[in-house]
Design an enzyme around this catalytic site. Structure first.
Site, PDB file in Angstrom:
ATOM      1  N   ASP A 179      15.761   0.638 -25.530  1.00  0.00           N
ATOM      2  CA  ASP A 179      15.360   0.058 -26.826  1.00  0.00           C
ATOM      3  C   ASP A 179      16.608  -0.448 -27.562  1.00  0.00           C
ATOM      4  O   ASP A 179      17.736  -0.242 -27.123  1.00  0.00           O
ATOM      5  CB  ASP A 179      14.573   1.082 -27.663  1.00  0.00           C
ATOM      6  CG  ASP A 179      15.378   2.328 -27.990  1.00  0.00           C
ATOM      7  OD1 ASP A 179      16.292   2.669 -27.226  1.00  0.00           O
ATOM      8  OD2 ASP A 179      15.100   2.981 -29.016  1.00  0.00           O
ATOM      9  N   HIS A 493      13.498   0.950 -17.426  1.00  0.00           N
ATOM     10  CA  HIS A 493      12.973   0.658 -18.764  1.00  0.00           C
ATOM     11  C   HIS A 493      14.169   0.306 -19.641  1.00  0.00           C
ATOM     12  O   HIS A 493      14.686   1.130 -20.392  1.00  0.00           O
ATOM     13  CB  HIS A 493      12.212   1.874 -19.298  1.00  0.00           C
ATOM     14  CG  HIS A 493      11.445   1.587 -20.559  1.00  0.00           C
ATOM     15  ND1 HIS A 493      10.185   1.063 -20.555  1.00  0.00           N
ATOM     16  CD2 HIS A 493      11.774   1.752 -21.853  1.00  0.00           C
ATOM     17  CE1 HIS A 493       9.758   0.918 -21.806  1.00  0.00           C
ATOM     18  NE2 HIS A 493      10.722   1.332 -22.611  1.00  0.00           N
ATOM     19  N   ASP A 536       9.943   3.993 -10.131  1.00  0.00           N
ATOM     20  CA  ASP A 536      10.885   2.922 -10.457  1.00  0.00           C
ATOM     21  C   ASP A 536      10.098   1.725 -10.977  1.00  0.00           C
ATOM     22  O   ASP A 536       9.847   0.768 -10.249  1.00  0.00           O
ATOM     23  CB  ASP A 536      11.700   2.542  -9.209  1.00  0.00           C
ATOM     24  CG  ASP A 536      12.695   1.425  -9.516  1.00  0.00           C
ATOM     25  OD1 ASP A 536      13.039   1.237 -10.706  1.00  0.00           O
ATOM     26  OD2 ASP A 536      13.124   0.744  -8.564  1.00  0.00           O
ATOM     27  N   GLU A 545      13.907   5.241 -17.957  1.00  0.00           N
ATOM     28  CA  GLU A 545      14.702   4.570 -18.987  1.00  0.00           C
ATOM     29  C   GLU A 545      16.183   4.852 -18.705  1.00  0.00           C
ATOM     30  O   GLU A 545      16.524   5.706 -17.873  1.00  0.00           O
ATOM     31  CB  GLU A 545      14.311   5.060 -20.394  1.00  0.00           C
ATOM     32  CG  GLU A 545      14.942   4.218 -21.502  1.00  0.00           C
ATOM     33  CD  GLU A 545      14.216   4.285 -22.847  1.00  0.00           C
ATOM     34  OE1 GLU A 545      13.226   5.027 -22.972  1.00  0.00           O
ATOM     35  OE2 GLU A 545      14.649   3.579 -23.778  1.00  0.00           O
TER      36      GLU A 545
HETATM   37  O1  G3I Z   1      12.254  21.062 -28.038  1.00  0.00           O
HETATM   38  C1  G3I Z   1      11.296  21.385 -27.031  1.00  0.00           C
HETATM   39  C2  G3I Z   1      11.568  22.749 -26.480  1.00  0.00           C
HETATM   40  O2  G3I Z   1      11.414  23.694 -27.494  1.00  0.00           O
HETATM   41  C3  G3I Z   1      10.611  22.992 -25.318  1.00  0.00           C
HETATM   42  O3  G3I Z   1      10.934  24.211 -24.703  1.00  0.00           O
HETATM   43  C4  G3I Z   1      10.717  21.879 -24.287  1.00  0.00           C
HETATM   44  C5  G3I Z   1       9.719  22.036 -23.190  1.00  0.00           C
HETATM   45  O4  G3I Z   1       9.523  20.848 -22.471  1.00  0.00           O
HETATM   46  O5  G3I Z   1      10.473  20.646 -24.913  1.00  0.00           O
HETATM   47  C6  G3I Z   1      11.395  20.351 -25.938  1.00  0.00           C
HETATM   48  O6  G3I Z   1      11.122  19.102 -26.466  1.00  0.00           O
HETATM   49  C7  G3I Z   1      11.444  17.983 -25.668  1.00  0.00           C
HETATM   50  C8  G3I Z   1      12.504  17.184 -26.384  1.00  0.00           C
HETATM   51  O7  G3I Z   1      12.758  16.004 -25.702  1.00  0.00           O
HETATM   52  C9  G3I Z   1      13.809  17.942 -26.501  1.00  0.00           C
HETATM   53  O8  G3I Z   1      14.364  18.197 -25.266  1.00  0.00           O
HETATM   54  C10 G3I Z   1      10.196  17.162 -25.473  1.00  0.00           C
HETATM   55  O9  G3I Z   1       9.283  17.868 -24.660  1.00  0.00           O
HETATM   56  C11 G3I Z   1      10.545  15.837 -24.826  1.00  0.00           C
HETATM   57  O10 G3I Z   1       9.395  15.008 -24.800  1.00  0.00           O
HETATM   58  C12 G3I Z   1      11.634  15.151 -25.613  1.00  0.00           C
HETATM   59  O11 G3I Z   1      12.008  13.982 -24.915  1.00  0.00           O
HETATM   60  C13 G3I Z   1      12.847  13.094 -25.630  1.00  0.00           C
HETATM   61  C14 G3I Z   1      12.160  11.738 -25.772  1.00  0.00           C
HETATM   62  O12 G3I Z   1      13.037  10.827 -26.381  1.00  0.00           O
HETATM   63  C15 G3I Z   1      10.885  11.800 -26.590  1.00  0.00           C
HETATM   64  O13 G3I Z   1      11.129  12.214 -27.881  1.00  0.00           O
HETATM   65  C16 G3I Z   1      14.116  12.943 -24.827  1.00  0.00           C
HETATM   66  O14 G3I Z   1      14.839  14.170 -24.837  1.00  0.00           O
HETATM   67  C17 G3I Z   1      14.987  11.845 -25.416  1.00  0.00           C
HETATM   68  O15 G3I Z   1      16.052  11.601 -24.547  1.00  0.00           O
HETATM   69  C18 G3I Z   1      14.170  10.571 -25.601  1.00  0.00           C
HETATM   70  O16 G3I Z   1      14.966   9.672 -26.267  1.00  0.00           O
HETATM   71  C19 G3I Z   1      14.531   8.334 -26.347  1.00  0.00           C
HETATM   72  C20 G3I Z   1      14.555   7.951 -27.802  1.00  0.00           C
HETATM   73  O17 G3I Z   1      13.572   8.687 -28.486  1.00  0.00           O
HETATM   74  C21 G3I Z   1      14.386   6.447 -27.993  1.00  0.00           C
HETATM   75  N1  G3I Z   1      15.329   5.720 -27.206  1.00  0.00           N
HETATM   76  C22 G3I Z   1      15.234   6.003 -25.805  1.00  0.00           C
HETATM   77  C23 G3I Z   1      15.472   7.470 -25.520  1.00  0.00           C
HETATM   78  C24 G3I Z   1      15.390   7.769 -24.041  1.00  0.00           C
HETATM   79  O18 G3I Z   1      14.122   7.730 -23.519  1.00  0.00           O
HETATM   80  O1  9MR Z   2      10.595   1.603 -25.251  1.00  0.00           O
HETATM   81  C1  9MR Z   2      10.447   2.864 -25.877  1.00  0.00           C
HETATM   82  C2  9MR Z   2      11.452   3.826 -25.290  1.00  0.00           C
HETATM   83  O2  9MR Z   2      12.753   3.410 -25.587  1.00  0.00           O
HETATM   84  C3  9MR Z   2      11.187   5.234 -25.804  1.00  0.00           C
HETATM   85  O3  9MR Z   2      11.983   6.150 -25.102  1.00  0.00           O
HETATM   86  C4  9MR Z   2       9.747   5.597 -25.619  1.00  0.00           C
HETATM   87  C5  9MR Z   2       9.399   6.963 -26.188  1.00  0.00           C
HETATM   88  O4  9MR Z   2       9.708   7.086 -27.507  1.00  0.00           O
HETATM   89  O5  9MR Z   2       8.914   4.654 -26.225  1.00  0.00           O
HETATM   90  C6  9MR Z   2       9.067   3.368 -25.677  1.00  0.00           C
HETATM   91  O6  9MR Z   2       8.210   2.504 -26.321  1.00  0.00           O
HETATM   92  C7  9MR Z   2       6.886   2.608 -25.903  1.00  0.00           C
HETATM   93  C8  9MR Z   2       6.055   3.217 -27.040  1.00  0.00           C
HETATM   94  O7  9MR Z   2       6.441   4.538 -27.291  1.00  0.00           O
HETATM   95  C9  9MR Z   2       4.587   3.153 -26.683  1.00  0.00           C
HETATM   96  N1  9MR Z   2       4.186   1.805 -26.361  1.00  0.00           N
HETATM   97  C10 9MR Z   2       4.906   1.258 -25.220  1.00  0.00           C
HETATM   98  C11 9MR Z   2       6.390   1.223 -25.517  1.00  0.00           C
HETATM   99  C12 9MR Z   2       7.150   0.702 -24.311  1.00  0.00           C
HETATM  100  O8  9MR Z   2       6.842  -0.581 -24.054  1.00  0.00           O
END
Ligand code: G3I
Ligand code: 9MR
Length: 652
Positions: A179, A493, A536, A545
């Site tokens: 993103d 992604h 992939d 991603e």
């Molecule tokens: O905090 C809980 C923990 O208490 C629990 O034990 C564990 C069990 O699975 O989950 C933990 O939460 C997780 C959290 O990350 C912290 O590690 C969530 O399940 C998991 O869904 C969450 O994923 C994050 C994701 O965003 C969704 O929020 C990823 O770490 C994080 O790298 C990812 O970051 C995204 C940004 O939001 C947007 N940009 C891209 C980036 C990469 O995808």
């Molecule tokens: O592109 C977004 C990615 O960077 C984030 O990690 C992810 C989870 O927060 O969300 C992606 O965006 C998606 C959105 O959450 C739901 N609609 C589809 C988007 C991707 O095209």
């Protein structure tokens, strides 16, 4: 069942049995000629150890035998047998053959040379607020995205001095991931990891060039790249109170477009304790790293330190301001309801940089946990910094840090030496998460730090073997770095790679990797096991991603392993026995003349060449190596308190 059908079923079953495939999973970049070489045979069903042969380029059999005992690898729900080809020590391309299957693999001395640059160059490709020209970006050249000079203060971040919708300028920085947003906590750990790489291997990085616009300037390229993000981070601090905005994003994620086509209003959103502490820690590290470049960047180091101290003070006054997305904001949250680890990390870095006991008084070493670092869990970063600067801490703190740290490192090493798949992954229950490949990369970093801490080569051996995981010896057979390997991630992604009209993705990017959470709901996942939950496909933001925080430990690891392999003979590290006394030598590299800056009076300087011979002694701080051969020299600098600093200098 009639006979014909029965026969058909029997035939079908026989063909299934015959078709039982055994995958050969190997490091698709190659193996170092002088290191251990592990290849894994994997299958969903049980099998017997396999006869194997290894042939060289002339079809001569150079090694043959039977693979090791077959074991169950629960993370992939697979059976595994190891083929050890360590004894092949001549560089070349080899062919491993088993019944019905074969692969080519490389043995070399420069296996990670190319990826060591590409993993860092990714940051240039992910820069906001600049054009990527073809001179530096090749086919991935693109127009400028997001000047970010017209960013509004979201209501969640408003203050008396900056009410809602105030316009601020917040340019530069790296896009977080696939993103186009910029998030402080994730920028923080990414920036820290690259700064730590520099701090731990500074001589190596001083001569590492990346073909970026700043190449050839006065800073090492990696510090120019890091500065691109530090400059942005500095704009995320509210001058009035030292608070740090949590992120800079639009209200929603953009579509599948290039950055210059994305024109939605962007906002700074929220202020949080985690952002302030993360910012404080990173700025403190940066301040001591850039102190060496005071001549080139007058005042920069002090600016960074002032920012760090103001953010820390704000966090102390606002210790529980946890971020959650406001209802109108749907971009990444990076939320964290436990900032004990961030507090400790910031206090550690501020103490290392300043020596101010206000910060050491805030350290409670028993509250700093072990494990693998992540954007949300920074305790291990505090341990890494304590142990790298252990002379500035009390023995109580450094000894406790050491045992906490080695507890994890030994667990990781044990996974590599004794686990079914000979990897670090799966040694804890938290490994196969969103971004699991970032976990794997960080685990290699921990093994490297354990080696540096103990001089125990078994940690370094484990680091080399563990590295295979990201390059194909894993649960899917993919090399997870774009552009590297025979079967590598091709449809990440990553909006730029998706929308730029170029078939190949931007190279050198580490895919997030297997994630059994599969939160994107995409079809096509290889399977649902911990180590096989990967697809992939652009669709899969939960397993495919790319991000700045996963690439940073990849870059740290491949550069360190590259360094040990190629420069082992020159592996002298700077160190200091005068913690309160920052000694800086500049310029470095030098054409000849250079200076030593120190807050204490220097009484003697002894210069050694790489054979350990004294080539010059002096009592002044202005020195001259003009008549010396080019190369690396080691300075032993003693001050009036008989404290010693060891510094490397490159004579050009
Ligand atoms: O905090 C809980 C923990 O208490 C629990 O034990 C564990 C069990 O699975 O989950 C933990 O939460 C997780 C959290 O990350 C912290 O590690 C969530 O399940 C998991 O869904 C969450 O994923 C994050 C994701 O965003 C969704 O929020 C990823 O770490 C994080 O790298 C990812 O970051 C995204 C940004 O939001 C947007 N940009 C891209 C980036 C990469 O995808
Ligand atoms: O592109 C977004 C990615 O960077 C984030 O990690 C992810 C989870 O927060 O969300 C992606 O965006 C998606 C959105 O959450 C739901 N609609 C589809 C988007 C991707 O095209």
């Amino acid at each position: 069942m009639n006979l014909k059908l029965l026969f058909g079923v029997l035939l079908f079953n026989v063909s299934i049995a015959l078709a039982q495939t055994i995958d050969i999973r190997y490091n698709q970049l190659g193996y170092f000629s002088t290191r251990e070489k592990t290849i894994s045979l994997n299958s969903a069903s049980n099998f017997s150890p396999q006869s194997f042969s290894v042939l060289d380029a002339n079809d001569n059999v150079v090694l043959s035998g039977t693979s090791e005992v077959v074991r169950f690898w629960s993370d992939a729900q697979e059976y595994v047998s190891k083929v050890d080809v360590s004894e092949i020590s001549t560089t070349g391309v080899y062919r491993l053959q088993i019944n019905n299957s074969e692969v080519n693999f490389n043995v070399g001395t420069d296996i990670y040379e190319s990826i060591s640059s590409a993993s860092l160059k990714y940051y240039y490709f992910n820069r906001a607020s600049t054009v990527i020209s073809s001179t530096y970006g090749g086919v991935h050249a693109r127009s400028m995205g997001h000047p970010d000079t017209n960013v509004r203060v979201h209501s969640s971040a408003a203050s008396a001095s900056r009410p809602t919708n105030t316009v601020i300028s917040s340019p530069k920085g790296w896009y977080d991931a696939g993103d186009y947003n910029k998030y402080i906590v994730n920028s923080g750990i990414s920036t820290y990891t690259l700064l730590a790489a520099f701090e731990h291997f500074d001589t190596y990085y001083k001569s590492k060039t990346l073909n970026i616009p700043e190449t050839g300037g006065t800073l090492p390229d990696v510090l120019d790249e890091v500065k691109w993000n530090l400059d942005w981070m500095l704009t995320m601090q509210e001058p009035a109170d030292g608070a740090v905005y949590h992120k800079l994003t639009g209200l929603n994620f953009s579509g599948r477009i290039m950055p210059n086509n994305y024109n939605a209003q962007r906002y700074v959103v929220g202020k949080s304790t985690s952002a302030a502490l993360n910012f404080a820690a990173v700025m403190a590290v940066a301040s001591r790293v850039y102190a060496e470049y005071e001549t080139e960047l007058p005042g920069y180091s002090a600016t960074l330190l002032n920012a760090a101290e103001a953010a820390y003070a704000w966090a102390e006054a606002n210790p529980t301001q946890y971020f959650t997305n406001p209802s109108d904001v749907r971009t990444g949250e990076y939320g964290d309801g436990n900032v004990t680890d961030e507090f400790q990390w910031a206090a550690v870095e501020l103490f290392v940089t300043t020596g101010n006991t206000d910060y050491s008084n805030d350290i409670n070493i028993f509250s700093i946990g072990n494990g693998t670092p992540s954007w949300q869990y920074t305790a291990p970063l505090a341990l890494i910094s304590i142990l790298h600067h252990d002379t500035v801490f009390s023995s109580n703190i450094s000894n406790t840090a050491r045992s906490t740290f080695l507890n994890t490192a030994n667990t990781l090493k044990n996974g590599v030496e004794n686990g079914a798949m000979n990897i670090t992954m799966g040694t804890s229950n938290f490994d196969y998460v969103w971004g699991s490949n970032g976990v794997a990369a960080n685990q290699v970093v921990l093994l490297i730090r354990a080696y540096e801490l103990t001089d125990d080569e078994s940690f370094l051996d484990a680091a080399y073997v563990a590295m295979d995981y990201l390059f194909g010896r894993n649960g899917t057979g993919y090399s997870y770095v774009t552009g590297f390997g025979d079967v590598s991630t091709t449809f990440p992604h990553h909006r730029v790679s998706d929308a730029d009209g170029v078939a190949a993705p931007v190279p050198g990017m580490l895919s997030g990797g297997p994630n059994p959470g599969r939160q994107d709901g995409c079809s096509g996942y290889i399977n649902t096991s911990n180590a096989g939950s990967y697809v992939d496909d652009w669709c899969s933001y939960a397993s495919n991603e790319v991000t700045i925080n996963w690439n940073a430990p990849l870059a740290y690891a491949v550069n360190a392993l590259n360094f040990y392999q190629n420069n082992a003979a020159l592996s002298t590290e700077d160190f200091s026995l005068s913690p309160s006394n920052a000694v800086v030598i500049y310029p470095n590299p030098t054409q000849g003349q250079f200076n030593i800056k120190s807050s204490k009076t220097i009484t003697s300087v002894v210069i050694y060449d790489m054979l350990g011979q004294i080539v010059h002694t002096s009592t002044t701080t202005q020195l001259n190596l003009t008549n010396f051969k080019s190369g690396l020299y080691v300075l032993k600098i003693t001050n009036t308190d008989n404290e010693i600093d060891i510094k490397n200098i490159i004579k050009q």
